[in-house]
Write a protein that holds these residues in place. Structure first.
Motif, PDB file in Angstrom:
ATOM      1  N   ASP A   1     -50.662  74.921   3.104  1.00 55.04           N
ATOM      2  CA  ASP A   1     -52.140  75.263   3.008  1.00 55.04           C
ATOM      3  C   ASP A   1     -52.667  75.879   4.076  1.00 55.04           C
ATOM      4  O   ASP A   1     -53.933  75.870   4.206  1.00 55.04           O
ATOM      5  N   THR A   2     -52.035  76.326   5.094  1.00 53.09           N
ATOM      6  CA  THR A   2     -52.640  77.159   6.160  1.00 53.09           C
ATOM      7  C   THR A   2     -52.436  78.534   5.974  1.00 53.09           C
ATOM      8  O   THR A   2     -51.669  79.045   4.910  1.00 53.09           O
ATOM      9  N   GLU A   3     -52.815  79.305   6.828  1.00 47.51           N
ATOM     10  CA  GLU A   3     -52.640  80.881   6.678  1.00 47.51           C
ATOM     11  C   GLU A   3     -51.912  81.264   7.875  1.00 47.51           C
ATOM     12  O   GLU A   3     -52.065  81.094   8.938  1.00 47.51           O
TER      13      GLU A   3
ATOM     14  N   VAL B   1     -39.634  91.886   2.122  1.00 49.25           N
ATOM     15  CA  VAL B   1     -40.297  90.504   1.344  1.00 49.25           C
ATOM     16  C   VAL B   1     -39.910  89.306   2.237  1.00 49.25           C
ATOM     17  O   VAL B   1     -40.724  88.294   2.142  1.00 49.25           O
ATOM     18  N   ALA B   2     -38.827  89.263   2.934  1.00 47.55           N
ATOM     19  CA  ALA B   2     -38.600  88.055   3.665  1.00 47.55           C
ATOM     20  C   ALA B   2     -39.497  87.674   4.700  1.00 47.55           C
ATOM     21  O   ALA B   2     -39.587  86.358   4.870  1.00 47.55           O
ATOM     22  N   THR B   3     -40.603  88.606   5.096  1.00 49.66           N
ATOM     23  CA  THR B   3     -41.499  88.216   6.209  1.00 49.66           C
ATOM     24  C   THR B   3     -42.404  87.166   5.451  1.00 49.66           C
ATOM     25  O   THR B   3     -42.596  86.010   5.993  1.00 49.66           O
ATOM     26  N   CYS B   4     -42.690  87.636   4.199  1.00 45.38           N
ATOM     27  CA  CYS B   4     -43.702  86.715   3.541  1.00 45.38           C
ATOM     28  C   CYS B   4     -43.007  85.581   2.837  1.00 45.38           C
ATOM     29  O   CYS B   4     -43.634  84.401   2.739  1.00 45.38           O
ATOM     30  N   ASN B   5     -41.802  85.619   2.522  1.00 41.55           N
ATOM     31  CA  ASN B   5     -41.161  84.541   1.931  1.00 41.55           C
ATOM     32  C   ASN B   5     -40.968  83.411   2.756  1.00 41.55           C
ATOM     33  O   ASN B   5     -41.233  82.443   2.719  1.00 41.55           O
ATOM     34  N   ALA B   6     -40.704  83.890   4.109  1.00 43.65           N
ATOM     35  CA  ALA B   6     -40.463  82.754   5.459  1.00 43.65           C
ATOM     36  C   ALA B   6     -41.893  81.950   5.378  1.00 43.65           C
ATOM     37  O   ALA B   6     -41.833  80.677   5.590  1.00 43.65           O
ATOM     38  N   ILE B   7     -43.165  82.743   5.301  1.00 44.09           N
ATOM     39  CA  ILE B   7     -44.298  82.094   5.116  1.00 44.09           C
ATOM     40  C   ILE B   7     -44.377  81.173   3.984  1.00 44.09           C
ATOM     41  O   ILE B   7     -44.985  79.843   4.204  1.00 44.09           O
TER      42      ILE B   7
ATOM     43  N   PRO C   1     -49.800  84.174   3.148  1.00 47.92           N
ATOM     44  CA  PRO C   1     -49.929  85.188   4.039  1.00 47.92           C
ATOM     45  C   PRO C   1     -51.275  85.573   3.681  1.00 47.92           C
ATOM     46  O   PRO C   1     -51.966  85.548   2.771  1.00 47.92           O
ATOM     47  N   VAL C   2     -51.876  86.208   4.652  1.00 49.31           N
ATOM     48  CA  VAL C   2     -52.954  87.111   4.940  1.00 49.31           C
ATOM     49  C   VAL C   2     -52.878  88.513   5.432  1.00 49.31           C
ATOM     50  O   VAL C   2     -52.244  88.620   6.701  1.00 49.31           O
ATOM     51  N   PHE C   3     -53.252  89.564   4.795  1.00 50.52           N
ATOM     52  CA  PHE C   3     -52.910  90.985   5.024  1.00 50.52           C
ATOM     53  C   PHE C   3     -53.820  91.806   5.787  1.00 50.52           C
ATOM     54  O   PHE C   3     -54.880  91.925   5.529  1.00 50.52           O
ATOM     55  N   VAL C   4     -53.527  92.238   6.960  1.00 47.13           N
ATOM     56  CA  VAL C   4     -54.376  93.199   7.753  1.00 47.13           C
ATOM     57  C   VAL C   4     -53.588  94.529   7.661  1.00 47.13           C
ATOM     58  O   VAL C   4     -52.223  94.565   7.326  1.00 47.13           O
TER      59      VAL C   4
ATOM     60  N   CYS D   1     -53.199  87.028  -2.447  1.00 42.81           N
ATOM     61  CA  CYS D   1     -53.216  86.591  -1.198  1.00 42.81           C
ATOM     62  C   CYS D   1     -54.517  87.262  -0.685  1.00 42.81           C
ATOM     63  O   CYS D   1     -54.879  88.209  -1.079  1.00 42.81           O
ATOM     64  N   PHE D   2     -55.140  86.840   0.219  1.00 46.16           N
ATOM     65  CA  PHE D   2     -56.620  87.286   1.017  1.00 46.16           C
ATOM     66  C   PHE D   2     -55.932  88.457   1.862  1.00 46.16           C
ATOM     67  O   PHE D   2     -54.836  88.618   2.547  1.00 46.16           O
TER      68      PHE D   2
END
Length: 378
Positions: free
Chosen positions: A88-90, A99-105, A112-115, A357-358
């Motif tokens: 429950d952290t970001e 997709v592996a970047t977000c899957n690991a999170i 994930p939070v997207f900029v 996701c935010f």
């Protein structure tokens, strides 16, 4: 126009019947090393080549320590755990990524939070990150950074060096240090890429690499955690080996661990590939230079060059077309003519599991995802 591009690509690759996007090259000591592993019978993670491969990657990247894993996703999952990413952290990342970047999170039960990304680097935009941090976050009394909208703690930031092009990693690290956010570099695609003379993956607290079959060097499947922090290194080695406490014969595990260590077979392949890496980098730069010169004469198609202050491995060469319609026509014509091309990934917040996701505005990511095509780069 498309016919001219197809003909040029076929010239580079000597008119092969099918030109893949990226294929592995085995012309070193791969078979010799694999036979040594088989003869030794140590085909799993115990064996001489795992440590040798780790040492060679650490030496090449300028890292003090390296820990080999079964794949890049396992390396990133482990790295995030070591960065204290909790449920429950970001974690701040970019929407233009594999997709592996977000899957690991998500494996850490974090969000994930997207900029946005940079048009120049294709990786995380330091300007967009700064905008998010200044306008949407606050540092509370506990010294941690929180998202003012979601109220969640932000534990880490994962910039990705897209297609091997280094992002503005020094600025990103500086910003994150100011907000007490740990940087974990997703350098899966950027072995052999340098920013301001320093290898990617060595700017943040922890970096990861991938050696999948389509990467610049391959172990079949494999990844690596790199760090200069001895404590992180020891912990990484421990939890990726099922958290087993060393003992001549007893089985005792002191925490939840993961069976993530790279087998000796894969490491043998990796060591032989590492010995050829300088040559691979040279050849890929030659191909990129040919593309860059050629596309100067093609209207409405822009070749993606390495960013300023960077030396890219040019893992996957890319072009930007004028519109999504032109991109789709180009993809259709090239693939129809046995020249394999691919669009960029779907943006992460367009996928069902990450759509809520935010995120802040990401016009650059939208622009790139609609126009970019990867072209043969092997």
């Amino acid at each position: 126009m498309f016919e001219k591009i197809i003909d040029f690509i076929k010239q580079i690759y000597q008119n092969k019947d099918f030109i893949p996007l990226h294929a592995p090259v085995f012309k070193g000591k791969e078979k010799e090393y694999l036979n040594r592993v088989i003869d030794s019978t140590f085909v799993s993670y115990l064996g001489e080549f795992v440590e040798k491969f780790e040492e060679e990657v650490a030496r090449f990247t300028g890292s003090k320590y390296a820990v080999a894993t079964v794949n890049g996703t396992a390396a990133l999952h482990t790295a995030l755990l070591l960065a204290n990413v909790e449920e429950d952290t970001e974690v701040i990342t970019q929407p233009l990524t594999f997709v592996a970047t977000c899957n690991a999170i998500a494996y850490c039960k974090a969000h994930p939070v997207f900029v946005d990304v940079s048009l120049q680097t294709l990786g995380m935009s330091a300007e967009s990150l700064e905008h998010f941090l200044k306008n949407y976050t606050e540092i509370k009394k506990d010294g941690c950074c929180y998202n003012k909208i979601t109220k969640r703690k932000i534990t880490a930031c994962v910039p990705m060096h897209t297609f091997g092009h280094p992002c503005e990693i020094d600025k990103i690290v500086e910003l994150c240090n100011h907000y007490n956010i740990t940087v974990v570099e997703d350098s899966a695609e950027s072995l052999g890429s340098f920013y301001k003379g320093k290898h990617t993956g060595t700017f943040g607290k922890i970096g990861i690499l991938s050696f999948n079959g389509n990467k610049i060097i391959t172990t079949g499947g494999g990844g690596m955690i790199i760090t200069n922090d001895e404590k992180i290194y020891k912990k990484a080695k421990h939890i990726t080996t099922t958290a087993k406490v060393p003992h001549p014969y007893e089985y005792f595990h002191d925490e939840v661990g993961y069976n993530y260590r790279m087998p000796n077979l894969n490491a043998a392949l990796g060591l032989a590939q590492m010995q050829q890496l300088p040559e691979f980098l040279q050849e890929k730069r030659k191909i990129a230079n040919l593309y860059e010169e050629f596309f100067k004469s093609i209207e409405n198609v822009k070749f993606v060059k390495e960013p300023p202050n960077a030396k890219s491995n040019y893992w996957l060469n890319a072009v930007l077309l004028n519109s999504k319609e032109e991109r789709d026509k180009f993809l259709e014509e090239t693939n129809k003519n046995n020249v394999q091309t691919r669009p960029a990934w779907q943006l992460m917040y367009h996928l069902p599991m990450y759509k809520n996701c935010f995120k802040i505005d990401t016009p650059n990511a939208e622009y790139i995802s609609e126009r970019l095509v990867n072209i043969p780069s092997g």
